[in-house]
Write an enzyme that holds these catalytic residues in place. Structure first.
Site, PDB file in Angstrom:
ATOM      1  N   SER A 258      74.454  29.975  55.106  1.00 21.92           N
ATOM      2  CA  SER A 258      74.708  30.251  56.516  1.00 21.92           C
ATOM      3  C   SER A 258      75.544  29.120  57.104  1.00 21.92           C
ATOM      4  O   SER A 258      75.672  28.058  56.507  1.00 21.92           O
ATOM      5  CB  SER A 258      73.388  30.363  57.273  1.00 21.92           C
ATOM      6  OG  SER A 258      72.797  29.078  57.365  1.00 21.92           O
ATOM      7  N   LYS A 259      76.081  29.355  58.302  1.00 30.74           N
ATOM      8  CA  LYS A 259      76.868  28.332  59.010  1.00 30.74           C
ATOM      9  C   LYS A 259      76.040  27.074  59.186  1.00 30.74           C
ATOM     10  O   LYS A 259      76.486  25.954  58.967  1.00 30.74           O
ATOM     11  CB  LYS A 259      77.254  28.853  60.401  1.00 30.74           C
ATOM     12  CG  LYS A 259      78.594  29.554  60.425  1.00 30.74           C
ATOM     13  CD  LYS A 259      79.447  28.992  61.563  1.00 30.74           C
ATOM     14  CE  LYS A 259      80.913  29.175  61.264  1.00 30.74           C
ATOM     15  NZ  LYS A 259      81.487  30.367  61.845  1.00 30.74           N
ATOM     16  N   ARG A 260      74.815  27.271  59.623  1.00 31.46           N
ATOM     17  CA  ARG A 260      73.889  26.184  59.914  1.00 31.46           C
ATOM     18  C   ARG A 260      73.609  25.372  58.644  1.00 31.46           C
ATOM     19  O   ARG A 260      73.665  24.145  58.633  1.00 31.46           O
ATOM     20  CB  ARG A 260      72.631  26.831  60.489  1.00 31.46           C
ATOM     21  CG  ARG A 260      71.420  26.023  60.518  1.00 31.46           C
ATOM     22  CD  ARG A 260      71.341  25.183  61.794  1.00 31.46           C
ATOM     23  NE  ARG A 260      70.168  24.339  61.703  1.00 31.46           N
ATOM     24  CZ  ARG A 260      68.969  24.735  62.076  1.00 31.46           C
ATOM     25  NH1 ARG A 260      68.806  25.930  62.591  1.00 31.46           N
ATOM     26  NH2 ARG A 260      67.929  23.933  61.939  1.00 31.46           N
ATOM     27  N   SER A 262      75.452  25.176  56.048  1.00 31.98           N
ATOM     28  CA  SER A 262      76.683  24.490  55.662  1.00 31.98           C
ATOM     29  C   SER A 262      76.819  23.191  56.444  1.00 31.98           C
ATOM     30  O   SER A 262      77.184  22.157  55.896  1.00 31.98           O
ATOM     31  CB  SER A 262      77.905  25.356  55.938  1.00 31.98           C
ATOM     32  OG  SER A 262      77.728  26.625  55.401  1.00 31.98           O
ATOM     33  N   ALA A 263      76.517  23.269  57.737  1.00 38.95           N
ATOM     34  CA  ALA A 263      76.658  22.079  58.578  1.00 38.95           C
ATOM     35  C   ALA A 263      75.633  21.015  58.179  1.00 38.95           C
ATOM     36  O   ALA A 263      75.918  19.815  58.213  1.00 38.95           O
ATOM     37  CB  ALA A 263      76.497  22.462  60.042  1.00 38.95           C
TER      38      ALA A 263
END
Ligand code: GLU
Length: 500
Positions: A258-260, A262-263
């Site tokens: 997910s984006k989260r 990845s961050a």
């Protein structure tokens, strides 16, 4: 380079809608490899017709990322080429012209349904638990009527007239034939009410006009792949070869990242974004090697590949359709291999900005001496200032007494050992490793202590660190004067601690 294959024209067609990540880097790499392998062209095309998702700066980051990876394009928005423009926004009129052709040939139609009507339709379909799709109301309009309404300025879109019967078979190089029932596919919008073509039409037109031979892209385009093939066929064009690459999975192998998530990776010193990998001290060579193997293999054991190796060995036949998990441990491994593969001047050049970023004033002659003695130990370039920053400090912070005290000895005894080393070192004409090492090793024997005990004191004194590059080589680089100075002040620290 082998030219026995037909030269391929391959395009990387990113949308400037976000940061460049490993997935797009891999697609671009395979594009590039196929083009170079066959003596063809690698084309960069910016697909920027979706203005709502446009991210300022994304195009620049993409181009920088490609250059950093060594994926230089032969045709593109900045370098031009015979089939430009290479930015879709600048090709708007071309798509309109081709959309009209499709209307004329009966493969597309104008649709005047309002967003409100479509929203109502969607809700009704949802209630009936149907997939949302256009119901075809405007399909039945007489062409003259439609043309008149367009001429009168009525808001409209252009839709593809999907055949209602039969099925469509498409061929993917990796996955073989795929057949879908036409009635399960929608009358997709080709041109929006603002006159801008959507991806479905724009890329087909571009791929044809730009004489693209291979479309390599993500598997998220599989569901609309039949539509794209039908558009090619509606124009009577030959279809390029299609390759839909597998997705990347999380390191655990379970699902997409997910984006989260990845961050969050950055906390552990990792990232899926190309620009971050550069900052984190990874080599482009390692990124290329790593991602090349996430979906392709040469055989079941060769792991180390340079770009030249890849160009020589790459083939679409050895692509793998199953999803690959992102394995950062493997990435670290590759980075180490590629760091060790660098020539010293090259390594030194790449290390310099990492020292400077931590505020060290880098002396180039010294850096050339430091690089070879740390080359073996680096996982990333960013490790270098931590291991070897002290080489570029005139004065190091005096280590604490407990760091200078050898295991099993008191501070006082450690001070005595240090004094004996001082006497020996002072009597050496210079601090070369060849000279110093045997002298100190015989002292170790003479004292009946372990090398770890004796050299631990010296290492802490001279480098200010518990862990350092090879000690004698380090002393050679630091030079006699500084070694003596630092050893003296260490003795003072130990003596003070011994008194206390
Ligand atoms: N602009 C599309 C994307 O970024 C390109 C897909 C393709 O390569 O055709 O997903």
């Amino acid at each position: 380079m082998s030219h026995s294959l037909k030269p391929a024209r391959v395009r990387f067609a990113p949308s400037p809608t976000g940061r460049m990540h490993l997935g797009s880097a891999r697609t671009a790499l395979y594009d590039y490899l196929l083009a170079r392998k066959t003596g063809g062209q690698f084309i960069l095309r910016i697909e920027d017709t979706d203005r709502r998702r446009f991210v300022p700066g994304a195009e620049e980051e993409l181009m920088q990322g490609l250059r950093w990876l060594g994926l230089n394009w032969d045709e593109g928005p900045d370098v031009g080429g015979p089939y430009g423009p290479y930015r879709q926004l600048e090709r708007k009129e071309i798509y309109q012209e081709y959309a009209l052709q499709l209307i004329e040939s009966g493969h597309a139609y104008t649709c005047f349904c309002t967003p409100e009507r479509l929203e109502k339709l969607r809700q009704e379909q949802q209630k009936r638990k149907e997939n949302s799709h256009y119901d075809g109301t405007c399909r039945a309009l007489a062409p003259q009527e439609a043309a008149a309404r367009v001429a009168a300025g009525e808001r409209h879109v252009i839709r593809f007239k999907m055949p209602r019967q039969g099925s469509t078979t498409v061929h993917d190089r990796l996955r073989g034939d795929i057949t879908v029932e036409n009635r399960n596919m929608d009358d997709y919008i080709l041109v929006k009410s603002d006159g801008l073509a959507l991806y479905h039409l724009a890329h087909v037109v571009d791929d044809h006009l730009m004489k693209i031979t291979h479309v390599i892209r993500g598997s998220e385009w599989l569901p609309t792949f039949p539509l794209h093939a039908l558009i090619h066929r509606a124009f009577g064009w030959e279809e390029p070869e299609f390759v839909h690459l597998s997705v990347f999975l999380k390191p655990s192998g379970k699902g997409k990242m997910s984006k989260r998530e990845s961050a969050d990776l950055i906390k552990d010193g990792y990232s899926i974004y190309v620009k971050d990998l550069e900052t984190l001290g990874y080599l482009p060579e390692a990124v290329v090697n790593w991602i090349a193997l996430m979906g392709w293999s040469y055989d079941d054991h060769t792991e180390f590949f340079t770009m030249d190796d890849l160009i020589e060995k790459f083939s679409l036949d050895r692509l793998n359709p199953s999803p690959a998990a992102i394995n950062f441990a493997k990435f670290d491994h590759f980075n180490g291999l590629h760091i060790r593969n660098l020539e010293i001047p090259d390594l030194a050049n790449r290390l310099r900005p990492f020292f400077e970023a931590r505020g060290y004033l880098v002396d180039d002659a010294r850096l050339l001496k430091v690089a070879p003695i740390i080359q073996e130990r680096l996982v990333t370039l960013e490790d270098a200032p931590e291991i070897a920053g002290f080489f570029f400090q005139d004065v190091i912070q005096s280590p604490a007494a407990e760091d200078l005290t050898a295991k099993g000895l008191t501070p006082k005894e450690s001070a005595e050992v240090a004094r004996q080393m001082l006497v020996l070192l002072e009597s050496q004409p210079e601090m070369t490793a060849n000279l110093v090492e045997p002298v100190l090793r015989s002292l170790v024997e003479q004292l009946g202590l372990s090398p770890g005990q004796v050299f631990g004191i010296l290492r802490a004194a001279v480098t200010g660190q518990k862990i350092s590059p090879p000690l004698f080589e380090s002393m050679e680089i630091i030079g006699k004067q500084k070694v003596i100075e630092r050893l003296r002040s260490a003795i003072q620290v130990l003596e003070r601690a011994g008194d206390g």
